[in-house]
Design a protein around this motif. Structure first.
Motif, PDB file in Angstrom:
ATOM      1  N   LEU A 192      45.777  38.595  54.446  1.00 29.21           N
ATOM      2  CA  LEU A 192      46.735  38.071  53.487  1.00 29.21           C
ATOM      3  C   LEU A 192      47.093  36.609  53.746  1.00 29.21           C
ATOM      4  CD1 LEU A 192      48.996  41.225  53.198  1.00 29.21           C
ATOM      5  CD2 LEU A 192      47.487  40.310  51.419  1.00 29.21           C
ATOM      6  N   ARG A 210      41.919  35.049  51.666  1.00 26.15           N
ATOM      7  CA  ARG A 210      41.055  36.114  51.175  1.00 26.15           C
ATOM      8  C   ARG A 210      39.746  36.140  51.961  1.00 26.15           C
ATOM      9  NH1 ARG A 210      43.900  35.086  46.125  1.00 26.15           N
ATOM     10  NH2 ARG A 210      44.569  37.092  45.245  1.00 26.15           N
ATOM     11  N   TRP A 234      41.860  43.442  45.463  1.00 31.43           N
ATOM     12  CA  TRP A 234      41.817  42.186  44.725  1.00 31.43           C
ATOM     13  C   TRP A 234      42.603  41.100  45.453  1.00 31.43           C
ATOM     14  CZ3 TRP A 234      45.742  39.163  42.789  1.00 31.43           C
ATOM     15  CH2 TRP A 234      45.346  38.088  41.988  1.00 31.43           C
ATOM     16  N   THR A 235      43.742  41.455  46.014  1.00 31.87           N
ATOM     17  CA  THR A 235      44.585  40.450  46.656  1.00 31.87           C
ATOM     18  C   THR A 235      44.055  40.051  48.028  1.00 31.87           C
ATOM     19  OG1 THR A 235      46.943  39.862  46.743  1.00 31.87           O
ATOM     20  CG2 THR A 235      46.295  41.779  48.004  1.00 31.87           C
ATOM     21  N   ARG A 236      43.045  40.769  48.529  1.00 29.13           N
ATOM     22  CA  ARG A 236      42.512  40.502  49.873  1.00 29.13           C
ATOM     23  C   ARG A 236      41.074  39.984  49.879  1.00 29.13           C
ATOM     24  NH1 ARG A 236      46.163  44.931  50.536  1.00 29.13           N
ATOM     25  NH2 ARG A 236      47.431  44.737  52.437  1.00 29.13           N
ATOM     26  N   ARG A 284      51.422  36.153  47.608  1.00 29.43           N
ATOM     27  CA  ARG A 284      50.507  37.275  47.389  1.00 29.43           C
ATOM     28  C   ARG A 284      51.248  38.384  46.645  1.00 29.43           C
ATOM     29  NH1 ARG A 284      46.855  34.304  48.087  1.00 29.43           N
ATOM     30  NH2 ARG A 284      45.268  34.361  49.740  1.00 29.43           N
ATOM     31  N   PHE A 328      55.957  41.220  46.021  1.00 34.81           N
ATOM     32  CA  PHE A 328      55.257  39.950  46.191  1.00 34.81           C
ATOM     33  C   PHE A 328      55.776  39.254  47.441  1.00 34.81           C
ATOM     34  CE2 PHE A 328      58.786  38.973  43.266  1.00 34.81           C
ATOM     35  CZ  PHE A 328      59.346  37.820  43.810  1.00 34.81           C
ATOM     36  N   GLU A 335      49.213  32.836  40.440  1.00 35.01           N
ATOM     37  CA  GLU A 335      48.639  34.045  41.040  1.00 35.01           C
ATOM     38  C   GLU A 335      48.826  35.242  40.116  1.00 35.01           C
ATOM     39  OE1 GLU A 335      46.901  36.016  44.614  1.00 35.01           O
ATOM     40  OE2 GLU A 335      46.874  34.034  43.698  1.00 35.01           O
ATOM     41  N   LEU A 383      46.066  37.759  38.454  1.00 36.84           N
ATOM     42  CA  LEU A 383      46.160  39.213  38.605  1.00 36.84           C
ATOM     43  C   LEU A 383      46.089  39.909  37.255  1.00 36.84           C
ATOM     44  CD1 LEU A 383      46.686  41.779  40.234  1.00 36.84           C
ATOM     45  CD2 LEU A 383      49.123  41.228  40.209  1.00 36.84           C
TER      46      LEU A 383
END
Length: 365
Positions: A20, A23, A51-53, A265, A303, A343, A347
């Protein structure tokens, strides 16, 4: 003298393990393995968590890994559904069994007349015939054991037998009423009977350390991990936090400087980052922690700002417009709002690829 790690140092170390801070370019199976699983109580969160990683993550990457049986969705830590690599599931399912056995106590009076030694062979026979949804399984078992509570029958099977969910072509991998099958049928192997508690403890530290014995127990549900960590002490680094709690870690694990930059994130519902420690101040303040869990035990999507949970979020789709609403705990600086908006739009483009408009709003703190 034992080195003390500040709260921010613990935060940055944990974020580094959780991919985090930046990526990763690792594959989906590699990432899931490094995380020692992703909470998957609902089908959609693992997709968002990856997706966030992972840089450039696509939904089909996870679909492919599930259908190729490299990853499985199954009951694991704390008796909840997790996304795991097939290898980790087969290695760690047996050590987790005491947690699942203890979970049966939740049945209370509904367990009257339940005899697992009689029920489980019947359930195995039904699953050997075909994958079954739990609605179907409960109905079939009720016909065999009419005097036992239907829910108790299904829950006993879920917690006592190594089962995995059969993926479909649904958008998020599984419909609400997904079918289960025997792990040995789906993976061609049964869970190992060899104790892997030490390996599990090491993997926990790799994904969530530095951490206390109580942290490891909260993540896994296993009280025995305290003894395991103590036994591993000569192979580990030992630290203290600012409250004097003893923390264990792997000698060569990343521990970035506490001023390492942490980008904003978005984390999905049930993300393990907010569930994997007894003392969760490294990611969320004690003041805000109670508000993350709803009355029906859902864990809200959150978040991060500067590495710490700064609020919750939710999405909505109206016709062709996809929107994301921020609910910050405190007023956010304009620059942070701009970062979050960028961000959030990315997403939304991932979750709603056919939308023609995106909207990001923030409620007053």
């Amino acid at each position: 003298m034992t080195e003390t790690l500040t709260l921010r140092a613990l935060n940055r170390a944990t974020l580094a393990r959780q991919m985090l801070l930046a990526r990763t370019d690792a594959s989906v199976p590699e990432t899931v393995e490094r995380l020692c699983g992703l909470q998957a109580q609902e089908p959609r969160p693992p997709f968002l968590g990856l997706w966030t990683r992972i840089a450039g993550f696509r939904q089909e990457d996870l679909h492919t890994a599930l259908h190729e049986r490299v990853l499985v969705r199954a009951t694991m830590m704390r008796g909840t559904l997790h996304l795991m690599t097939a290898g980790d599931y087969l290695a760690f399912r047996t050590p987790i069994q005491p947690v699942l056995d203890a979970g049966l106590k939740m049945l209370g009076p509904r367990a009257a007349g339940l005899d697992r030694e009689k029920v489980l062979p019947v359930a195995r026979g039904l699953l050997e015939e075909s994958p079954r949804t739990f609605n179907e399984m409960r109905s079939l078992l009720q016909a065999e054991f009419p005097d036992v509570n239907e829910r108790a029958l299904g829950f006993a099977v879920r917690m006592s037998m190594p089962l995995v969910m059969v993926p479909t072509q649904d958008r998020w991998g599984f419909p609400r009423t997904a079918a289960f099958t025997l792990a040995e049928t789906w993976l061609g192997a049964s869970p190992s009977e060899v104790s892997a508690l030490e390996r599990l403890a090491v993997r926990y530290l790799a994904a969530f350390g530095p951490a206390s014995a109580a942290d490891a127990q909260s993540w896994s549900g296993l009280r025995s991990l305290a003894e395991v960590l103590d036994r591993l002490r000569p192979r580990l680094r030992v630290f203290a936090d600012e409250r004097g709690r003893e923390l264990f870690d792997l000698p060569d694990a990343p521990r970035p400087a506490e001023d390492a930059p942490a980008p904003v994130r978005f984390l999905p519902e049930f993300d393990n980052l907010v569930l994997a420690h007894s003392d969760r101040r490294r990611v969320i303040s004690d003041e805000h922690r109670p508000g993350l869990t709803t009355k029906n035990l859902r864990v809200r999507a959150t978040f991060l700002v500067d590495g710490f949970v700064a609020g919750t979020w939710e999405t909505e789709r109206k016709r062709k417009t996809a929107s994301l609403r921020l609910r910050p705990f405190a007023p956010l600086p304009r620059g942070v709002v701009e970062e979050l908006t960028a961000e959030a739009e990315a997403l939304l483009a991932f979750t709603e690829p056919d939308a023609t408009g995106f909207q990001v709003t923030s409620e007053p703190a």
